[in-house]
Design a protein around this motif. Structure first.
Motif, PDB file in Angstrom:
ATOM      1  N   SER A  54      96.582  48.909  33.606  1.00  0.00           N
ATOM      2  CA  SER A  54      96.756  50.361  33.516  1.00  0.00           C
ATOM      3  C   SER A  54      95.914  50.923  32.376  1.00  0.00           C
ATOM      4  N   PRO A  55      95.179  52.015  32.666  1.00  0.00           N
ATOM      5  CA  PRO A  55      94.997  52.665  33.961  1.00  0.00           C
ATOM      6  C   PRO A  55      94.463  51.674  34.999  1.00  0.00           C
ATOM      7  N   PRO A  56      94.636  52.005  36.285  1.00  0.00           N
ATOM      8  CA  PRO A  56      94.226  51.053  37.313  1.00  0.00           C
ATOM      9  C   PRO A  56      92.723  51.082  37.571  1.00  0.00           C
ATOM     10  N   LEU A  57      92.248  50.098  38.311  1.00  0.00           N
ATOM     11  CA  LEU A  57      90.859  50.113  38.765  1.00  0.00           C
ATOM     12  C   LEU A  57      90.667  51.319  39.684  1.00  0.00           C
ATOM     13  N   ARG A  58      89.476  51.870  39.629  1.00  0.00           N
ATOM     14  CA  ARG A  58      89.167  53.109  40.355  1.00  0.00           C
ATOM     15  C   ARG A  58      88.152  52.837  41.460  1.00  0.00           C
ATOM     16  N   THR A  59      87.820  53.877  42.217  1.00  0.00           N
ATOM     17  CA  THR A  59      86.756  53.760  43.217  1.00  0.00           C
ATOM     18  C   THR A  59      85.407  53.690  42.482  1.00  0.00           C
ATOM     19  N   PRO A  60      84.382  53.105  43.124  1.00  0.00           N
ATOM     20  CA  PRO A  60      83.117  52.834  42.429  1.00  0.00           C
ATOM     21  C   PRO A  60      82.412  54.058  41.840  1.00  0.00           C
ATOM     22  N   ASP A  61      82.643  55.256  42.372  1.00  0.00           N
ATOM     23  CA  ASP A  61      81.969  56.438  41.812  1.00  0.00           C
ATOM     24  C   ASP A  61      82.370  56.663  40.347  1.00  0.00           C
ATOM     25  N   HIS A  62      83.572  56.250  39.995  1.00  0.00           N
ATOM     26  CA  HIS A  62      83.989  56.388  38.594  1.00  0.00           C
ATOM     27  C   HIS A  62      83.150  55.486  37.689  1.00  0.00           C
ATOM     28  N   ALA A  63      82.837  54.287  38.174  1.00  0.00           N
ATOM     29  CA  ALA A  63      82.033  53.361  37.360  1.00  0.00           C
ATOM     30  C   ALA A  63      80.667  53.960  37.044  1.00  0.00           C
ATOM     31  N   SER A  64      80.054  54.621  38.000  1.00  0.00           N
ATOM     32  CA  SER A  64      78.743  55.242  37.728  1.00  0.00           C
ATOM     33  C   SER A  64      78.868  56.283  36.629  1.00  0.00           C
ATOM     34  N   ALA A  65      79.947  57.048  36.677  1.00  0.00           N
ATOM     35  CA  ALA A  65      80.158  58.061  35.633  1.00  0.00           C
ATOM     36  C   ALA A  65      80.353  57.383  34.271  1.00  0.00           C
ATOM     37  N   LEU A  66      81.046  56.249  34.244  1.00  0.00           N
ATOM     38  CA  LEU A  66      81.291  55.561  32.973  1.00  0.00           C
ATOM     39  C   LEU A  66      79.996  55.015  32.376  1.00  0.00           C
ATOM     40  N   TRP A  67      79.127  54.459  33.221  1.00  0.00           N
ATOM     41  CA  TRP A  67      77.842  53.973  32.696  1.00  0.00           C
ATOM     42  C   TRP A  67      77.059  55.136  32.069  1.00  0.00           C
ATOM     43  N   ARG A  68      77.090  56.270  32.745  1.00  0.00           N
ATOM     44  CA  ARG A  68      76.397  57.433  32.180  1.00  0.00           C
ATOM     45  C   ARG A  68      77.045  57.825  30.850  1.00  0.00           C
ATOM     46  N   GLY A  69      78.377  57.792  30.801  1.00  0.00           N
ATOM     47  CA  GLY A  69      79.086  58.102  29.560  1.00  0.00           C
ATOM     48  C   GLY A  69      78.677  57.172  28.431  1.00  0.00           C
ATOM     49  N   LEU A  70      78.458  55.920  28.765  1.00  0.00           N
ATOM     50  CA  LEU A  70      78.020  54.960  27.739  1.00  0.00           C
ATOM     51  C   LEU A  70      76.614  55.283  27.244  1.00  0.00           C
ATOM     52  N   ARG A  71      75.768  55.741  28.155  1.00  0.00           N
ATOM     53  CA  ARG A  71      74.395  56.069  27.744  1.00  0.00           C
ATOM     54  C   ARG A  71      74.354  57.281  26.830  1.00  0.00           C
ATOM     55  N   VAL A  72      75.161  58.288  27.125  1.00  0.00           N
ATOM     56  CA  VAL A  72      75.064  59.539  26.358  1.00  0.00           C
ATOM     57  C   VAL A  72      76.098  59.597  25.226  1.00  0.00           C
ATOM     58  N   ASN A  73      76.826  58.510  25.017  1.00  0.00           N
ATOM     59  CA  ASN A  73      77.750  58.357  23.891  1.00  0.00           C
ATOM     60  C   ASN A  73      79.046  59.162  24.004  1.00  0.00           C
ATOM     61  N   ASP A  74      79.338  59.709  25.183  1.00  0.00           N
ATOM     62  CA  ASP A  74      80.694  60.240  25.370  1.00  0.00           C
ATOM     63  C   ASP A  74      81.680  59.073  25.411  1.00  0.00           C
ATOM     64  N   LEU A  75      81.207  57.903  25.801  1.00  0.00           N
ATOM     65  CA  LEU A  75      81.933  56.648  25.609  1.00  0.00           C
ATOM     66  C   LEU A  75      81.152  55.868  24.568  1.00  0.00           C
ATOM     67  N   SER A  76      81.809  55.492  23.475  1.00  0.00           N
ATOM     68  CA  SER A  76      81.029  54.884  22.399  1.00  0.00           C
ATOM     69  C   SER A  76      81.395  53.430  22.126  1.00  0.00           C
ATOM     70  N   VAL A  77      82.405  52.912  22.784  1.00  0.00           N
ATOM     71  CA  VAL A  77      82.849  51.534  22.540  1.00  0.00           C
ATOM     72  C   VAL A  77      83.217  50.903  23.884  1.00  0.00           C
ATOM     73  N   VAL A  78      82.927  49.607  24.020  1.00  0.00           N
ATOM     74  CA  VAL A  78      83.493  48.843  25.140  1.00  0.00           C
ATOM     75  C   VAL A  78      84.371  47.733  24.562  1.00  0.00           C
ATOM     76  N   SER A  79      85.645  47.796  24.868  1.00  0.00           N
ATOM     77  CA  SER A  79      86.606  46.766  24.482  1.00  0.00           C
ATOM     78  C   SER A  79      87.160  46.164  25.769  1.00  0.00           C
ATOM     79  N   THR A  80      87.922  45.077  25.641  1.00  0.00           N
ATOM     80  CA  THR A  80      88.381  44.442  26.890  1.00  0.00           C
ATOM     81  C   THR A  80      89.769  44.863  27.347  1.00  0.00           C
TER      82      THR A  80
END
Ligand code: ZN
Length: 465
Positions: free
Chosen positions: A292-318
């Protein structure tokens, strides 16, 4: 004892450098570019050849749950097995969560977690505190914990009756954190609404694992994320959203950041590489993917990769929280709501994110930044951890970018009987992991010594102070 790491490509958040790294005792003594033709080699007791390999700061996994109590069972990795597995995968620091039980104080909780970890970790570790009982005494204790080196506090908008905090409680904790300089971390899902959807699904006989995902729609993560951001704004407090999985939540974070609010967010490899389809695997196999949160449909993953590139997501933890398929995940056969929540991953974060480099989603430096440098800064460990520079701890990973491996429960080192990434082919592999100057893993073997890791008293979030 000095060691020279020779011939490699040093990769930091700032870029790459053809340089040799001299380690003296527990610290990095020098980083010497090869054009400079230094004489450091003559000073070293031992030479490690890193030709054709990356020399990177050890990974920092800022979100793990070793031995975590959940629904009457415990996460299957102990601090010993979990940190050893982390070292195999090129992670040299974990920040785990001490879990306040209702009616227990924060200091007493921290003592308990020190007991679990002390002398058992292969690599250095710190703690966040999960605050599940907000009252006057607890709030006061938050200040004391910051003095103890525990500077971040996790709260839950999910799991009513367990960890759930009301908006009022969250606001109070945020106000307290604002005064003392703590960082509030939020599990942002609307647990009250989710519990209704769960009850309705079960009443209608929908009990398979996939319904774990379907009863936690991304809209309810987006709503809770937005609400947490608004509460933080009112309290004038910084906020860190943990394990962000949905595009809806990312939108809320991006908007807040554009408005100049101190809001940060992490995501996890499972949200980048796995999907709702995995939760829908037949024969209860989907239980392996319940988190939780649960796994999502693949379109969410594309948005997350973009978030990582533009720093709206700044950390990847497990969010490493392993439960064995047999006897643990199986507690939820016939009722998905009883499946322990969590996916094992501490061993494979660096490898999985390296696939993002291979695929062109992120750059090499960004890989190091989101896996080591930013977590160090976010949680008050920089520059002791998270970079390769003179004076820093010699937490160093030698990474072979062209070696290949196949992830499998048969070969991983985590104490769990399945892999969420079974059969996945990986380009890249850890050749050597060093923790404070000590080689803890080389050639796929753990070299110990067990209990080498020490507790890290962390400073406050370095993006704010
Ligand atoms: Zn977690």
């Amino acid at each position: 004892m000095s060691i020279l790491i020779k011939g490699g490509t040093v990769v930091t958040a700032e870029g790459t450098l053809d340089a040799d790294v001299l380690v003296d005792g527990e610290k990095i003594a020098a980083v010497v570019t090869r054009e400079a033709g230094g004489t450091v080699a003559e000073r070293a007791d031992e030479i490690i050849d890193a030709t054709d390999r990356y020399v990177i700061p050890g990974g920092i996994d800022a979100h793990t749950h070793m031995e975590m109590p959940f629904g009457g069972t415990f996460a299957s990795d102990t601090f010993e097995t979990g940190t050893e597995a982390a070292a195999h995968g090129g992670t040299t620091t974990i920040i785990d969560f001490a879990v306040q039980a209702k009616g227990t104080g924060l200091e007493a909780t921290l003592d308990k977690w020190h007991e679990k970890a002390d002398g058992n970790c292969a690599i250095d570790y710190g703690f966040h505190m999960i605050v599940s009982d907000v009252n006057d005494a607890t709030l006061k204790e938050m200040d004391a914990l910051i003095g103890d080196g525990v500077t971040s506090f996790k709260m839950f908008m999910a799991y009513p009756g367990v960890f759930y905090a009301t908006d009022g409680e969250i606001l109070r904790a945020m106000q307290q954190a604002r005064t003392s300089g703590g960082l509030i971390m939020m599990h942002a899902e609307n647990g009250i609404a989710i519990d209704q959807l769960v009850a309705q699904a079960l009443a209608a006989g929908r009990s398979d694992p996939v319904h774990h995902g379907l009863t936690r729609p991304p809209e309810l993560e987006g709503e809770a994320t937005h609400r947490a951001i608004v509460l933080a704004k009112v309290a004038d407090c910084p906020l860190y959203i943990v394990h962000l999985s949905a595009a809806h939540a990312l939108e809320a974070v991006a908007e807040a950041r554009d408005d100049g609010q101190n809001v940060f967010a992490e995501t996890c490899p499972q949200y980048l590489y796995l999907s709702l389809d995995d939760l829908a695997r037949p024969d209860f196999e989907g239980a392996k993917f319940v988190c939780s949160p649960p796994l999502r449909t693949p379109d969410h993953a594309s948005a997350l990769w973009r978030g990582l590139r533009v720093n709206d997501l700044s950390v990847v933890s497990t969010d490493h929280c392993p439960f064995c398929f047999r006897e643990q995940k199986e507690l939820g056969r016939g009722d998905f709501s009883k499946i322990p929540n969590g996916i094992p991953g501490v061993e494979h974060r660096m490898d999985l994110l390296h696939q993002g480099v291979v695929a062109g989603e992120i750059t090499l430096s960004r890989w190091v930044e989101i896996c080591a440098t930013t977590p160090a800064r976010m949680f008050g460990l920089y520059p002791r951890k998270g970079t390769i520079t003179p004076g820093a701890d010699a937490d160093i990973v030698i990474y072979d970018p062209v070696a290949t491996q196949t992830i499998s429960a048969a070969t991983h080192h985590m104490n769990v009987d399945y892999s969420a990434y079974e059969g996945m082919e990986i380009s890249g592999k850890v050749a050597l992991t060093m923790s404070r100057g000590q080689v803890v893993v080389s050639d796929g073997q753990f070299r110990g010594p067990a209990g080498h890791g020490g507790f890290l008293r962390r400073d406050r979030c370095q993006y704010l102070f």
